[in-house]
Every structure is written in structure tokens, then in C-alpha cells.
Enzyme design. Sequence first.
Site, PDB file in Angstrom:
ATOM      1  N   SER A   1       0.851  -1.187   0.000  1.00 29.11           N
ATOM      2  CA  SER A   1       0.000   0.000   0.000  1.00 29.11           C
ATOM      3  C   SER A   1       0.889   1.240   0.000  1.00 29.11           C
ATOM      4  CB  SER A   1      -0.912  -0.024   1.221  1.00 29.11           C
ATOM      5  OG  SER A   1      -1.821  -1.104   1.118  1.00 29.11           O
ATOM      6  N   GLY A   2       0.256   2.406  -0.099  1.00 28.74           N
ATOM      7  CA  GLY A   2       1.017   3.646  -0.123  1.00 28.74           C
ATOM      8  C   GLY A   2       1.190   4.202  -1.520  1.00 28.74           C
ATOM      9  N   HIS A   3       0.604   3.524  -2.522  1.00 32.09           N
ATOM     10  CA  HIS A   3       0.725   3.974  -3.908  1.00 32.09           C
ATOM     11  C   HIS A   3      -0.616   4.448  -4.458  1.00 32.09           C
ATOM     12  CE1 HIS A   3       4.546   2.021  -3.642  1.00 32.09           C
ATOM     13  NE2 HIS A   3       4.019   0.812  -3.562  1.00 32.09           N
TER      14      HIS A   3
ATOM     15  N   HIS B   1       8.821   3.699  -3.492  1.00 29.46           N
ATOM     16  CA  HIS B   1       8.789   3.199  -2.115  1.00 29.46           C
ATOM     17  C   HIS B   1       9.526   4.111  -1.169  1.00 29.46           C
ATOM     18  CE1 HIS B   1       7.829  -0.295  -4.576  1.00 29.46           C
ATOM     19  NE2 HIS B   1       7.085  -0.668  -3.559  1.00 29.46           N
TER      20      HIS B   1
END
Lengths: 334, 334, 206, 206
Positions: free
Chosen positions: B55-57, B220
Site C-alpha cells: 500500500s502507499g501507492h 517506495h
Amino acid sequence: MKKLINDPADVVSEALRGLVAAHPEQVRVDLENRIVYRKDAPRAGKVGLISGGGSGHEPMHGGFVGLGMLDAACAGEVFTSPVPDQMMAATKEVDAGAGVLHIVKNYTGDVMNFEMAAEMAAAEAGTEVQSVVTNDDVAVQDSLYTAGRRGVGVTVLLEKLVGAAAEEGRPLQEIADLARRVNDNGRSMGMALTSCTVPAAGKPTFELAENEMEVGIGIHGEPGRQRLPMAPAKEIAALLVDPVVSDLPYRQGDSVIAFVNGMGGTPLIELYLMYNEVRQLLDSAGITVARSLVGNYITSLEMAGCSVTLLKVDDDLVRLWDAPVNTPGLRWGA
Amino acid sequence: MKKLINDPADVVSEALRGLVAAHPEQVRVDLENRIVYRKDAPRAGKVGLISGGGSGHEPMHGGFVGLGMLDAACAGEVFTSPVPDQMMAATKEVDAGAGVLHIVKNYTGDVMNFEMAAEMAAAEAGTEVQSVVTNDDVAVQDSLYTAGRRGVGVTVLLEKLVGAAAEEGRPLQEIADLARRVNDNGRSMGMALTSCTVPAAGKPTFELAENEMEVGIGIHGEPGRQRLPMAPAKEIAALLVDPVVSDLPYRQGDSVIAFVNGMGGTPLIELYLMYNEVRQLLDSAGITVARSLVGNYITSLEMAGCSVTLLKVDDDLVRLWDAPVNTPGLRWGA
Amino acid sequence: MGVDTFESWLRDLASTLHDNAAYLTELDSAIGDADHGSNMDRGFQAVVAVLDETTFAAPDEMLKKAGMTLVSKVGGASGPLYGTFFLRFGTALTGAEITPASLGEALKAGVGGILQRGKPELGDKTMYDAWAPALAAYDEAVAGGSDVHGALVAAAEAAAKGRDATVPLVARKGRASYLGERSAGHQDPGATSTTLVLESAARTLG
Amino acid sequence: MGVDTFESWLRDLASTLHDNAAYLTELDSAIGDADHGSNMDRGFQAVVAVLDETTFAAPDEMLKKAGMTLVSKVGGASGPLYGTFFLRFGTALTGAEITPASLGEALKAGVGGILQRGKPELGDKTMYDAWAPALAAYDEAVAGGSDVHGALVAAAEAAAKGRDATVPLVARKGRASYLGERSAGHQDPGATSTTLVLESAARTLG
Ligand SMILES: Nc1ncnc2c1ncn2[C@@H]1O[C@H](COP(=O)(O)OP(=O)(O)O)[C@@H](O)[C@H]1O
Ligand SMILES: Nc1ncnc2c1ncn2[C@@H]1O[C@H](COP(=O)(O)OP(=O)(O)O)[C@@H](O)[C@H]1O
Ligand SMILES: [Mg+2]
Ligand SMILES: [Mg+2]
Ligand SMILES: [Mg+2]
Ligand SMILES: [Mg+2]
């Protein structure tokens, strides 16, 4: 100041060039006047919808030009309302005989510049112009003796709804009345985790410590009503939702469009997380969410933070919300 | 660390709750397995498309689930690939007999976890699974002796194009071949103005001074290949476009989809400004931009910065690009 | 006092505002949106460009053109306010012999434009808090027999006092009003630029 | 060496990784994506939860379950790598009498899993740079007559040396490889956690 820009003086015009290069099917741009036009404006028989304001709030307003939304958007310098010449040129260009509605956010500068444009357009071209001023920000006390409340998130929803109504060929008076009704039924509240940097200023408008947040901010990188210690999302959601709900007030059984907006620097993962919190608060207040919008739509440059907007809706408004829209910033059904 | 979150351990699941609450017409969510499904998956006769990753994108990948794009997306922890159990569950769920394509970004963790899932799904349920691994990042030298290039921006374009092809009912082998062809024709390069903070880590992954930028970053929050002095947008555009163009290489007369992607914390006004620069470089190289995409689509939490992706296209790919898509993160024609 | 005198005022003012742009923006950062300095600078650079390429027959034409230029180039709150000021100021001078009294009338007409557009009241923490005492001081000086220069010096001093007096006020108009109580303790940017306008006039006119 | 011994290893390891989570993430920040500590911690907390609620009849069952738990809970590169290690390690112990030699075979089988999944070579700057010398040291110690404890102490010391030797290397596998030359000068997070695994084994097994 670290930004993906060249000369701060060229930010607005270079971004407009990029916008039209990226969306040639939806918009065209008058670079001299800094006006984004719907590709096929003016549309015969249709009320022309114009908005505008300082830049730095992207996608608003230039990204909301196109089918089912605005006919033109006037871009001012960053955080500075556009000048009357722009609104006058846009007004003349999009008037197809059915008149023009100016959608103005309630800031002294915006109101005055749009007013001057409307006077000039009426005098020069005989164009019938009506104005609606949005003022949905509950962080600010509404009063006859002050500048009043700011226009924030409701402006986005209003441009969509009124855009759909104009597409149906409704007359100017009806469009203007609808716009005022939408504004009257919407309320917003915002908060910031960081400040932002106006390119020409070169440094952040204010400083916030690592454990602080600003609550009751607008969309111009201004400090808010209160500086509070940083809090979990759940508490922040309550800080935003409670004053919004109690202001109109929204009551059990009301149906709303719920809009969680990012201020520009907050990633979507956090906005969805916030929406989850907002939704739980609305659920427990018995307020039904008919439609929702989550994302960066009315921003304050790279500020981190978010705002919550509620708009009370009936079936007619939901139908207008669902109608096709085809703009760089908002698109469905087309 | 200032973020709109509660407990760092709950970020992913709370954001998934928000996603499904905001987009109930497009997706449903298996919260236990952290899988976002297309509302009406599985679709009879259609190859199932699955992607996933850390996650985080956002909006990738959960925001790309829906008509004309993915059938399922598996969400890992922030920047950590999901586990095989997730991909196996998703594979079984979306298989309607036509087989399943795994779209995997080239990171050791992603590749290994998807590989294990494919083995397990084939063994357990007899599902025919093909995998395509995207590796478009020219910042990294491609080599048999290393982990190879990273999968970045092309993944977004691939999910859209292959999604449209799957919607047409094409068979798995054709879909997988198309996916590989898309990957082979795409290249990307990214840069960062700031680092980002993994919620569980609590502090920025790296530090950048006010006059520095990182060039050749991935998605990232990792540092890039080079730390360079900060430069104007025009120079940054050249730093990204030149290595991309010369890698494939893209030649005069080529037709491309040009994609300027924000890393999460960079506002749209800057992305449009960057697109203007990128466009000028492509114009002067004689490369035709058939379609474009500008916005935050494959992000790195709140990192400021951008990436440029080019994808060489023919008429068939342009037609697939224009085909209807209806997902939380990408929508047109529906 | 002819065209040249007023031109030297506008040019002096433009360079003063340019030198003070960062300072005005700094003040606007505290209680506004960090653009007042760039707004004024952008507007007056445009005025200078007009002066460079146009020859004006009379001061009123030049001042009206300056006002229209500000309206067309500044935007924000200060564009219409200062633009209207110069438009009305110039219009009031049309055909008039320039005397301490007629200049006072023209200043009053200009500030009337600000009042009409912005509806500020004294104590709202706006530029009007500098303009209002300046007008009164100008008139008093003229009544006491002062010439234009002397009256403008008095006006500029009064404006500076009015500007300083904005510091403790809680704003009721303009962006600063959104801050509520937090606006107290900061000097109003517009009252500051107004003082620069009058100080420049005192340096160059009369 | 029975179930209890291996359980105390896994529990000791879980608490060691928990204590070192921030450190491992810090190492991963420099040349990776700042999650190795949270990954290992999350995985071994899940292993502890399994140990809390399950009674295992034999070490191999417990170790295989630990491996499967890591595969299912960790993700990233370390999940499949450590997961496969424990799966193969446990499988190799099935039915075997636990001796210094059989434990060495099991370690080799576990590392074989890592080799199969990750295809690391010596000097790629990965966890294998700690595992490879550790295996060699273990075998050498056993050949020299060492017991399990002594062999594991030797393995852990060799792992630590291998870990330290990753510092100057330019990475060729894993995320650190994206940094090219810039990966030199940093210690590999995976080689560091591998050393913790073996140090914990030396403390608890045998
Ligand atoms: N209603 C008003 N009447 C008079 N002056 C005002 C009013 N609103 C704002 N101002 C003045 O305008 C100044 C701000 O100008 P500027 O920063 O250029 O515009 P904006 O507020 O649109 O960014 C304030 O400091 C104040 O003196
Ligand atoms: N191909 C590989 N073979 C062996 N070990 C590897 C390989 N790729 C990465 N590693 C190890 O994994 C560690 C990183 O693990 P972790 O941070 O948990 O996963 P990720 O890189 O997916 O974020 C590296 O420090 C390295 O030791
Ligand atoms: Mg402004
Ligand atoms: Mg990771
Ligand atoms: Mg201002
Ligand atoms: Mg990692």
C-alpha cells in the site's frame, strides 16, 4: 522553496499550457487572458457558467471546465483573484443569449473583481449576468459586519450540480436560484497539517511544529482559527464534522453528498482513511450519505490537510449529481 | 510524523474501509484478506485480472478495480508486498473459467509472493494463471545478475489497456501477450523533492536539503540513483525525458501515451506545469502524443516529486485506451 | 503641478513598493495569504510600463490610466481598491486647477471609491484605517494654511499612526477577519501600503 | 531437544526482533523501503500468537507452522524467504533424530529454500551473505566435534562477520540494488536479521 516550477512569475501560464495540452478534447485556453474555455463554448441556448479565482486550488476551477460543468474559468495569480477584464472577456465569450452565471467564492477580492466585471459586461455588451457567492465555511462566523464566511468545498459540488442543470437548458433565473439553494444547503470545515509556499513569496506562509495542526483553515494557505495539538484521524474527523453538522444543522434522516477533500499534499490513502471516520460519524448521527466525493479537488498548493463538506440533497440534486460530466478534474457518464 | 491516521498498524484496513464506503457501486472489499474486488466479479467468460502490491501507492491498485480495468487488487502493508494467501484467495474468486492474469511489479518481494500464490492456486484449484512482470524504470540497469528494473508507471497504463482487452473477452494467452507487449514498449523515470514517512517507521526514509533533489527514485520512498542540486522544471523534465526516450529508444514519428505522474505530495498545478515541459521536449523530438495522463496515479505516500512514463502505442492500443473504464481512480466513457 | 510631477510620484511609488514587496507579503503571511507585496509590485510595474510607452497630456488622464491598469493587473482585494482610488482620484482632478483644496477633494473622491467597493469602517483593520486619519489630517493642515507638500506630510504621518493602530485590532474585513482573535497583534498589510502611497506623495508632490 | 526447546527459540527470536525492529527498519531506510523491522516483527508476533494457542506434538510441525505463518503474514521479500526457510527447516527435521549433523542438514535445507526463491549469490549483499558463512562454520564446528550449541555459536559468529562484510558491497539483489553504487557503505538489513536468528538459536538451542 522546492517546487516543480521555473520562474515563479510564469507558474500560472505554464500550468495552463500544460492543462490544455493534456486535455485538448475538453478545453481550449485563452493564454493572454488566462481563461480556460470549454472546447465547444458557447453552446446555443445554454446559460453560460463562469467561475474563477486565484490559482493554487487545482483542479478547481480550470479542471472543472467541460460538458456538464463550467463554460469558462478565469485563473488569477496564485491565491489572488483574477481581474475584471478576464471575467468580462469570458462573459462575452460564453454568452449564447441565455445569460451568464458568475460563481464566486466569498472573498473580498473575488467579490469585488467579479462585481466590476458584471457591471462592465452589462454596460458594454448588454449581457445578462447573475452572480452567486458561495460561503460555506463554518470556521468563520457569518455576520453583516464582517467579510462573512469563506467559499470553499461547496463551490465544487455547486459547479457540478448547476452545470448539469444548465446542460438541461434551464433558464438563468432558475439556474441562479438553484445555485443559491445549493450554497444554502452546504457547509464545510478544513484543517491543515502543514503550511504551503506561495511561489512568489518563496517561503511557507506559516510555521507549524511537528506536534501541531491548524483547524479552521481556508484554501489560501492562511493560518486557521485555532492551533491545536496533533490528534488521531478519529478526533480530527469529529473536529471537522461536528461544527459542520450542527451549523446548518443537518438532522437525522437528512440525505447528503459527503465530500472529503485533500488540501493538495495529503495522499489518497489518508483521505480514504478520513472518509471512513467521517462516514462513521454521519452513520451514527443518522445522516444518510447519498453520494460521496473523496480526493484533491479544491486545494491549497502543497498544503497537507483536508476539509469536510456536507451538502443536503433531494432526489433532484442527486439526479443532477449523477448526470454526465466530462472535465479534466471530474468525469463520469461521458 | 504528521498524518491523518490513527494507529499506524490500522492504516491499510481503515483506508480500505473508506475506499469501499466511497465507491460502493464500483467495488466491494474482503477486509480480512485485504482484497478489493470489482463489484460484479467474477464476470463469466472474462479473464480475471489481478494486481496488488504494497500500500502507499494510491490510487494504485485498489483504485483501479472496476469495469475495464482490474477484477481484484491485493493490498499489502505500506510498501510491503501482499502475501500469497491474498493473491490465492483473489485468484480463486475472480476465476470464471477463462483463467487469471497476475500483474506484478518487478520487486523481489512482489515477484516471490505472487509466484507462490500462482503455484498454490494451480495446485489447489487448478486455475490457469499467467503472470506479467512490469519493469519499466530506466533509472535501474536491467541485468540478469541483479533484481533488474523496477515496475513503476507503465503498470497503470497496462492495467487500463489490458483491462479493456479482457473486457472484450479475449483469451488468457492473448491478454498475457498484450500485457508483455505493453510492458516492453513502456519506460519511466522518477524524481523526488522530498522523502516520505512510512507510518510504522515514524520518520522520513531519507533527508533532503532545501537545495537538493533525488533523481532516479522508485515508488517506495527509497533514495534515488543520484542526489542533484535542485533545478528548474525545464531541466528536471529533460533529466526525466532524455533517459526514457533514449532507452527504448523512442524515435521521431513514434506515437505515445505520455504520462506525468505525481508522487503524492506534489499539487496538480506543478504536474501540469511539468507536463507542459515534457510535451515541448517530445514535440521537438518529433514524438507524437496520442493520449496523455497527468495526475497522482502511482504514488509514494506524501512524497513530493514526479515521474514521466512513455508508452509507444499503435491504433489498437489507442482504441483500448479510449474504451470505457469505471474505477474509483480512472473513469471515462462510463 | 503638472504631468511630470504626478509621473514622478507614480514612479517613486512603484520603486518604493518594489523595495517593500517582501515586507508587505510578510505582513500578509501572518494574517492573509502572502501576496499583498507581489500584488502591489505587479500592479505598479505595469503602471511603470504604461508610463514608459505613453505620453499623457494631463495628470487626470495619467492617473485614470494608472487606476485602470491596477484594476486590470492586480486582482485580489487590493486591485479593485487601489484601482478605484486612482480612477476616482484622477477623475476628480479633471479640468480642476490643482490647489491644496482640490487635491484634498480628489483624495476624498478616491477614498470614496474604496468605501464604495470595500465598505470598510474605521477599526475594521483595513487600509481605510490609514486613509481615514490621513484625509482628516490633510484637511486640517490645509485649513491651517498648509501647502500641498505640508498637507501630504501631515497626511502621511497620520496614515502611519493609523497603520500602527491596526496592530491590536481584531479584523472585521478582508482575509484577516477569518482569523478572528488571532488577527490581533499584527499590522494590516493594506494600511501599510497606503502609508507608503502617501509617504511617496509627500516626497514627490507639491 | 524437544518441542519446548524450539518453542523457546521462536519466542526468544520474536522478542529479539521486536526489540530490534526500529534498528532493522533504520537499516532498511538507508538502502531499502523502511519496513524490514516492522515486517519481521509483524511476522514473529503472529508466530507467537500461534504458539500461544496451539500445542505442537513435534518440533517439525511447530517449525513448519511458523514458516507458513511467516509466508502468510509478512509479505515483502523477507516473508517468502524466512517463511520458506522455516518450512524447509521443519520439513527436514521430520522424523529425524536431532543431532548436530541432522540440525546442520536442516539448516542447509532451509537455506536451500532461500536460494531457490531469491537466487542470491555470495556478495549480492543479501541475507545469504550471512547464511552462507554460517552454514560453513556450523559444519566445520560439527566436524571438529562440536555439539549443537557450540556449532550454533560458531554459525552466529560467522553470520555476524558475513553481515559486517555486507557494508562495503554494492548490492545486486533486493531493493538496495536500485541504488547502484550508493548502496555501498550500508549494512544489509536481511543479513542483520539473519544474524539475530542465529544468535537467538545459539542462546536457546542445544
Ligand atoms: N473590505 C475591505 N475594505 C478595505 N480594504 C480592504 C478590504 N478587504 C481587504 N482590504 C485591504 O486589502 C489588503 C489585502 O490586500 P491583498 O493581500 O492584495 O488582497 P487579498 O486579500 O485578496 O489577498 C488588506 O490588508 C486590507 O487592508
Ligand atoms: N533475492 C534475494 N535473495 C535473498 N535475500 C534477499 C533477496 N532480496 C532481498 N533479500 C533480503 O531481504 C531484505 C529486505 O527485506 P524486507 O525489507 O523485509 O523486504 P522488501 O525488500 O520487500 O521491503 C534485504 O535486506 C535482503 O537481505
Ligand atoms: Mg490574495
Ligand atoms: Mg517492503
Ligand atoms: Mg493577500
Ligand atoms: Mg524493505
